[in-house]
Write an enzyme that holds these catalytic residues in place. Structure first.
Site, mmCIF file in Angstrom:
data_model
loop_
_atom_site.group_PDB
_atom_site.id
_atom_site.type_symbol
_atom_site.label_atom_id
_atom_site.label_comp_id
_atom_site.label_asym_id
_atom_site.label_seq_id
_atom_site.Cartn_x
_atom_site.Cartn_y
_atom_site.Cartn_z
ATOM 1 N N CYS A 38 0.726 -1.040 0.068
ATOM 2 C CA CYS A 38 -0.023 0.068 0.064
ATOM 3 C C CYS A 38 0.863 1.306 -0.056
ATOM 4 O O CYS A 38 2.152 1.215 0.258
ATOM 5 C CB CYS A 38 -1.107 -0.013 1.339
ATOM 6 S SG CYS A 38 -2.213 -1.274 1.521
ATOM 7 N N CYS A 42 -2.977 5.027 2.657
ATOM 8 C CA CYS A 42 -4.197 4.105 2.624
ATOM 9 C C CYS A 42 -4.760 4.068 3.814
ATOM 10 O O CYS A 42 -4.459 4.114 4.888
ATOM 11 C CB CYS A 42 -3.498 2.727 2.300
ATOM 12 S SG CYS A 42 -4.871 1.476 1.777
ATOM 13 N N CYS A 69 -2.725 -3.208 -3.492
ATOM 14 C CA CYS A 69 -3.930 -2.650 -2.847
ATOM 15 C C CYS A 69 -4.878 -2.164 -3.787
ATOM 16 O O CYS A 69 -4.461 -1.255 -4.361
ATOM 17 C CB CYS A 69 -3.737 -1.789 -1.610
ATOM 18 S SG CYS A 69 -5.087 -1.444 -0.749
ATOM 19 N N CYS A 72 -5.909 1.821 -2.444
ATOM 20 C CA CYS A 72 -5.150 2.874 -2.639
ATOM 21 C C CYS A 72 -4.497 3.059 -4.058
ATOM 22 O O CYS A 72 -3.732 3.866 -4.272
ATOM 23 C CB CYS A 72 -4.189 2.910 -1.222
ATOM 24 S SG CYS A 72 -2.821 1.761 -1.346
#
Length: 198
Positions: A38, A42, A69, A72
């Site tokens: 991430c 995030c 992810c 994000c």
């Protein structure tokens, strides 16, 4: 331990816990238990520190076997990513779909996954008004629609769009339109009465 951007592990961990967008692009964090990496900003649940690894760029995280992810999008160009865009979209959608319920700011914030103070600040920065004012705008918009397309009286309209009392509905309606609900129904028609709220 420091990475190529000269950030200490402690600094990166603090940025991760606080979801600090100022560090986006400077490092990425990956979580062993999920296999996902991430951006620092995030809004996902904060992982346990012992399960986190840090990487200076997205390629290194992917080469280590981590997936980007979906929330994000660390695989996208940093300049095209707005860390609060999904938060704003989620909040607006939640309010639009539930304007007739008596939702508190705390409930709205918890349902989109942030604190009410954070949501209030970000929402006002982005729109110029608070989530509560946005909710009121949506309710008045829906009330105008009902006044022009149904035979419900003003009191019924007020309750149907989520107001808990007649006076709070009248006050809000007059604040935004300059007219009482009955005056609005008398002097307006469906062609010019409504305005979309984005």
């Amino acid at each position: 331990m420091k990475d190529q951007n000269n950030l200490s592990k402690e600094t990166m961990w603090k940025a991760t816990v606080s979801c600090d967008p100022a560090y986006d692009g400077k490092f990425f964090y990956a979580v062993r238990t999920t296999g996902i990496f991430c951006r620092p900003s995030c809004k996902s649940k904060v992982p346990n520190c012992e399960n986190v690894s840090f990487f200076p760029n997205a390629n290194e995280a992917q080469n280590a076997g981590y997936r980007p992810c979906k929330r994000c999008r660390p695989d996208l160009n940093i300049k095209t990513y707005d860390p609060f865009e999904s938060l704003m979209e989620d909040t607006k959608r939640l309010i639009k779909n539930n304007y007739f319920h008596n939702m508190s700011l705390h409930e709205i914030a918890s349902r989109v996954g942030v604190s009410r103070f954070h949501l209030n600040r970000i929402f006002k920065e982005r729109t110029g008004y608070t989530p509560r004012i946005y909710l009121e705008k949506i309710r008045v918009h829906e009330a105008k629609e009902l006044l022009l397309t149904t035979n419900l009286n003003s009191t019924e309209v007020g309750y149907q769009v989520g107001y808990q009392s007649v006076s709070s509905f009248y006050n809000a309606f007059k604040r935004y339109t300059g007219l009482s609900p009955s005056q609005f129904r008398t002097y307006h028609n469906g062609n010019n009465a409504n305005q979309e709220f984005d």
